[in-house]
Scaffold this motif. Structure first.
Motif, PDB file in Angstrom:
ATOM      1  N   LEU A  65      97.315 -52.736  41.891  1.00 24.43           N
ATOM      2  CA  LEU A  65      97.122 -54.246  41.384  1.00 24.43           C
ATOM      3  C   LEU A  65      97.198 -55.211  42.540  1.00 24.43           C
ATOM      4  CD1 LEU A  65      99.126 -54.332  37.906  1.00 24.43           C
ATOM      5  CD2 LEU A  65      96.682 -54.268  38.307  1.00 24.43           C
ATOM      6  N   ARG A  66      98.077 -54.856  43.486  1.00 18.72           N
ATOM      7  CA  ARG A  66      98.379 -55.977  44.550  1.00 18.72           C
ATOM      8  C   ARG A  66      97.113 -55.855  45.688  1.00 18.72           C
ATOM      9  NH1 ARG A  66     104.591 -55.177  45.820  1.00 18.72           N
ATOM     10  NH2 ARG A  66     105.612 -56.697  44.357  1.00 18.72           N
ATOM     11  N   SER A  67      96.430 -54.650  45.524  1.00 23.42           N
ATOM     12  CA  SER A  67      95.269 -54.424  46.596  1.00 23.42           C
ATOM     13  C   SER A  67      94.031 -55.089  45.927  1.00 23.42           C
ATOM     14  CB  SER A  67      95.027 -52.784  46.752  1.00 23.42           C
ATOM     15  OG  SER A  67      94.491 -52.287  45.627  1.00 23.42           O
ATOM     16  N   GLN A  68      94.160 -55.011  44.523  1.00 25.75           N
ATOM     17  CA  GLN A  68      92.935 -55.869  43.789  1.00 25.75           C
ATOM     18  C   GLN A  68      92.994 -57.276  43.463  1.00 25.75           C
ATOM     19  OE1 GLN A  68      92.383 -53.804  40.047  1.00 25.75           O
ATOM     20  NE2 GLN A  68      92.025 -52.072  40.899  1.00 25.75           N
ATOM     21  N   LEU A  69      94.288 -57.817  43.940  1.00 26.90           N
ATOM     22  CA  LEU A  69      94.440 -59.437  43.769  1.00 26.90           C
ATOM     23  C   LEU A  69      93.347 -60.077  44.715  1.00 26.90           C
ATOM     24  CD1 LEU A  69      98.370 -60.053  43.794  1.00 26.90           C
ATOM     25  CD2 LEU A  69      96.680 -60.385  41.770  1.00 26.90           C
ATOM     26  N   PRO A  70      93.077 -59.972  45.861  1.00 25.63           N
ATOM     27  CA  PRO A  70      91.982 -60.656  46.511  1.00 25.63           C
ATOM     28  C   PRO A  70      90.883 -60.778  45.847  1.00 25.63           C
ATOM     29  CG  PRO A  70      93.094 -59.404  48.126  1.00 25.63           C
ATOM     30  CD  PRO A  70      93.578 -59.030  47.003  1.00 25.63           C
ATOM     31  N   ARG A  71      90.425 -59.615  45.073  1.00 29.30           N
ATOM     32  CA  ARG A  71      88.978 -59.761  44.668  1.00 29.30           C
ATOM     33  C   ARG A  71      88.975 -60.615  43.291  1.00 29.30           C
ATOM     34  NH1 ARG A  71      86.701 -54.667  41.303  1.00 29.30           N
ATOM     35  NH2 ARG A  71      88.923 -54.569  40.637  1.00 29.30           N
ATOM     36  N   GLY A  73      90.898 -63.221  42.847  1.00 29.14           N
ATOM     37  CA  GLY A  73      90.931 -64.563  43.104  1.00 29.14           C
ATOM     38  C   GLY A  73      89.704 -65.035  43.461  1.00 29.14           C
ATOM     39  N   ARG A  74      88.615 -64.183  43.911  1.00 30.70           N
ATOM     40  CA  ARG A  74      87.362 -64.428  44.080  1.00 30.70           C
ATOM     41  C   ARG A  74      86.498 -64.722  42.851  1.00 30.70           C
ATOM     42  NH1 ARG A  74      87.798 -60.912  48.602  1.00 30.70           N
ATOM     43  NH2 ARG A  74      86.796 -59.230  47.251  1.00 30.70           N
ATOM     44  N   GLN A  75      86.839 -63.609  41.965  1.00 29.84           N
ATOM     45  CA  GLN A  75      86.109 -63.441  40.440  1.00 29.84           C
ATOM     46  C   GLN A  75      86.662 -64.630  39.945  1.00 29.84           C
ATOM     47  OE1 GLN A  75      87.305 -59.844  38.747  1.00 29.84           O
ATOM     48  NE2 GLN A  75      85.496 -58.878  39.972  1.00 29.84           N
ATOM     49  N   GLN A  76      87.892 -65.311  40.047  1.00 25.43           N
ATOM     50  CA  GLN A  76      88.466 -66.285  39.201  1.00 25.43           C
ATOM     51  C   GLN A  76      87.644 -67.558  39.782  1.00 25.43           C
ATOM     52  OE1 GLN A  76      92.730 -66.923  39.726  1.00 25.43           O
ATOM     53  NE2 GLN A  76      92.914 -68.316  38.041  1.00 25.43           N
ATOM     54  N   ARG A  77      87.797 -67.593  41.027  1.00 26.68           N
ATOM     55  CA  ARG A  77      86.935 -68.992  41.648  1.00 26.68           C
ATOM     56  C   ARG A  77      85.581 -68.815  41.179  1.00 26.68           C
ATOM     57  NH1 ARG A  77      88.767 -68.292  46.569  1.00 26.68           N
ATOM     58  NH2 ARG A  77      87.269 -66.642  46.998  1.00 26.68           N
ATOM     59  N   ASN A  78      84.787 -67.721  40.985  1.00 28.86           N
ATOM     60  CA  ASN A  78      83.431 -67.816  40.357  1.00 28.86           C
ATOM     61  C   ASN A  78      83.460 -68.088  39.102  1.00 28.86           C
ATOM     62  OD1 ASN A  78      82.473 -66.945  42.917  1.00 28.86           O
ATOM     63  ND2 ASN A  78      82.370 -64.930  42.465  1.00 28.86           N
ATOM     64  N   VAL A  79      84.290 -67.851  38.349  1.00 27.32           N
ATOM     65  CA  VAL A  79      84.384 -68.237  36.829  1.00 27.32           C
ATOM     66  C   VAL A  79      84.593 -69.530  36.741  1.00 27.32           C
ATOM     67  CG1 VAL A  79      85.588 -67.709  34.506  1.00 27.32           C
ATOM     68  CG2 VAL A  79      84.856 -65.714  35.812  1.00 27.32           C
ATOM     69  N   ARG A  80      85.611 -70.116  37.520  1.00 24.76           N
ATOM     70  CA  ARG A  80      85.927 -71.670  37.301  1.00 24.76           C
ATOM     71  C   ARG A  80      84.547 -72.295  37.765  1.00 24.76           C
ATOM     72  NH1 ARG A  80      91.751 -72.286  40.108  1.00 24.76           N
ATOM     73  NH2 ARG A  80      93.071 -71.440  38.479  1.00 24.76           N
ATOM     74  N   LEU A  81      83.857 -71.956  38.721  1.00 25.41           N
ATOM     75  CA  LEU A  81      82.738 -72.746  39.163  1.00 25.41           C
ATOM     76  C   LEU A  81      81.556 -72.678  38.109  1.00 25.41           C
ATOM     77  CD1 LEU A  81      82.228 -71.516  42.948  1.00 25.41           C
ATOM     78  CD2 LEU A  81      82.610 -73.904  42.094  1.00 25.41           C
ATOM     79  N   PHE A  82      81.533 -71.479  37.643  1.00 25.15           N
ATOM     80  CA  PHE A  82      80.508 -71.475  36.293  1.00 25.15           C
ATOM     81  C   PHE A  82      80.776 -72.255  35.122  1.00 25.15           C
ATOM     82  CE2 PHE A  82      79.157 -68.917  32.502  1.00 25.15           C
ATOM     83  CZ  PHE A  82      77.800 -68.952  32.655  1.00 25.15           C
ATOM     84  N   LEU A  83      82.041 -72.165  34.679  1.00 26.97           N
ATOM     85  CA  LEU A  83      82.440 -73.341  33.855  1.00 26.97           C
ATOM     86  C   LEU A  83      82.446 -74.352  34.144  1.00 26.97           C
ATOM     87  CD1 LEU A  83      85.701 -70.948  32.442  1.00 26.97           C
ATOM     88  CD2 LEU A  83      83.459 -71.348  31.520  1.00 26.97           C
TER      89      LEU A  83
END
Length: 102
Positions: A65-71, A73-83
């Motif tokens: 899970l820790r190795s996937q956190l940066p990815r 973060g990018r997905q969360q940023r993209n979802v926020r931009l989309f919303l």
């Protein structure tokens, strides 16, 4: 004089008998404590016997899970931009839609 020696020997024998009796009682108490500790060890071993393997599996999962956190973060940023984009579109397109309907 003989009576004094016999009396002292009897007193020493009674004290030795009392000490022996106390040691027997102590031995029984220690035996009970040892049994209780063995029972506790057996039951905790039964419950916690598989714990090291489960802990290692959990550690591997956390590392993944820790190795996937940066990815994420990018997905969360993209979802926020989309919303945000959708909210802007809905906010500013509503007056245009009202004007077109008239």
């Amino acid at each position: 004089m003989v009576w004094i020696v016999v009396g002292c020997n009897c007193l020493i024998a009674i004290i030795a008998l009392w000490v022996a009796w106390q040691l027997v009682k102590l031995r029984q108490t220690l035996r009970g404590v040892a049994r209780a500790l063995l029972d506790a060890e057996r039951s905790t071993h039964g419950v916690l016997g598989g714990a090291p393997q489960v802990i290692m599996i959990g550690q591997r999962g956390v590392a993944g899970l820790r190795s996937q956190l940066p990815r994420w973060g990018r997905q969360q940023r993209n979802v926020r931009l989309f919303l945000t984009l959708i909210s802007w579109i809905s906010r500013y397109s509503t007056p245009w839609l009202r004007q077109r309907r008239r």
